[in-house]
Design a protein around this motif. Structure first.
Motif, PDB file in Angstrom:
ATOM      1  N   ALA A   1      30.316  45.835  57.839  1.00 28.11           N
ATOM      2  CA  ALA A   1      30.663  46.747  56.745  1.00 28.11           C
ATOM      3  C   ALA A   1      31.644  47.702  57.060  1.00 28.11           C
ATOM      4  CB  ALA A   1      29.317  47.501  56.404  1.00 28.11           C
ATOM      5  N   GLN A   2      31.586  48.234  58.211  1.00 27.69           N
ATOM      6  CA  GLN A   2      32.778  49.153  58.401  1.00 27.69           C
ATOM      7  C   GLN A   2      34.183  48.514  58.497  1.00 27.69           C
ATOM      8  OE1 GLN A   2      32.313  52.745  58.446  1.00 27.69           O
ATOM      9  NE2 GLN A   2      34.479  52.880  58.516  1.00 27.69           N
TER      10      GLN A   2
ATOM     11  N   TYR B   1      35.254  47.548  55.164  1.00 23.98           N
ATOM     12  CA  TYR B   1      35.998  48.558  54.465  1.00 23.98           C
ATOM     13  C   TYR B   1      37.365  49.051  55.095  1.00 23.98           C
ATOM     14  CZ  TYR B   1      36.334  53.280  52.674  1.00 23.98           C
ATOM     15  OH  TYR B   1      36.718  54.400  51.951  1.00 23.98           O
ATOM     16  N   ASN B   2      37.575  48.916  56.273  1.00 25.15           N
ATOM     17  CA  ASN B   2      38.647  49.329  56.967  1.00 25.15           C
ATOM     18  C   ASN B   2      39.985  48.354  56.536  1.00 25.15           C
ATOM     19  OD1 ASN B   2      37.560  51.657  58.059  1.00 25.15           O
ATOM     20  ND2 ASN B   2      37.363  50.674  60.335  1.00 25.15           N
TER      21      ASN B   2
ATOM     22  N   TRP C   1      39.803  46.483  54.005  1.00 29.77           N
ATOM     23  CA  TRP C   1      40.342  46.606  52.612  1.00 29.77           C
ATOM     24  C   TRP C   1      41.226  47.739  52.435  1.00 29.77           C
ATOM     25  CZ3 TRP C   1      38.979  50.858  49.151  1.00 29.77           C
ATOM     26  CH2 TRP C   1      39.034  50.785  48.023  1.00 29.77           C
TER      27      TRP C   1
END
Length: 191
Positions: A75-76, A79-80, A82
């Motif tokens: 998930a992290q 997000y990074n 993106w």
């Protein structure tokens, strides 16, 4: 003239002494002694030592992670990625917006978007050094003691003493005597 002869006969006096020796008896009984030593009071409290070992970083370095950790990392990373993609698209949009400034922004962007980034790698250790964390709290020992003095009771026994005095008896064994004889001289007469 004839002199009478005097004859003296004497006996000495003799004393008889009879003694009874004195008798003395002394008995000394040992003292009555009682000794008691109460035990010391000893109290020991220990707090056991505590050793903690955290090897989660070492497992993660070997890519042996729990599922919850993998989900969190994915998930992290998503997000990074993106955010990086959004920033790249905004920058490329700005470059296309200023196409009139010259250059080849479309060719540069096509090259940048098609090439994988250079990977920088040197020497690696799996697991990484000092990835296993240890912590030790030593045990604590509290010692408390109380010493009791000995209880000594002594009873003195007086000596038993008996004494019978000696006796001395004296008596005359022989009394002194003196015999005196007078002998008349014999006169020789010449006839």
């Amino acid at each position: 003239m004839a002199i009478p002869q005097l004859t003296m006969q004497s006996t000495k006096a003799q004393i008889s002494i009879t003694t009874t020796p004195p008798v003395q008896e002394i008995q000394q009984h040992p003292a009555d002694l009682s000794i008691q030593q109460p035990k010391a009071d000893l109290r020991i409290e220990t707090t056991p030592g505590k050793l903690t070992i955290d090897q989660s970083q070492a497992w993660a370095d070997m890519d042996l992670k729990p599922v919850s950790k993998r989900i969190e990392e994915f998930a992290q990373n998503g997000y990074n990625d993106w955010l990086e993609g959004l920033a790249r698209m905004a920058e490329q949009g700005d470059q296309l917006m200023r196409i009139e400034d010259g250059g080849l922004p479309i060719a540069d962007q096509a090259k940048e978007n098609s090439e994988d980034p250079m990977l920088d790698f040197n020497i690696g250790f799996v697991p990484s050094p000092f990835s296993v964390k240890t912590n030790y709290e030593p045990s604590k020992v509290n010692i408390d003691w109380q010493v009791h003095k000995p209880v000594i009771e002594a009873t003195i026994n007086r000596p038993q003493h008996s004494y019978k005095p000696g006796e001395v008896h004296t008596e005359m064994k022989q009394y002194p005597t003196l015999m005196i004889q007078i002998a008349e001289p014999k006169i020789n007469q010449l006839k």
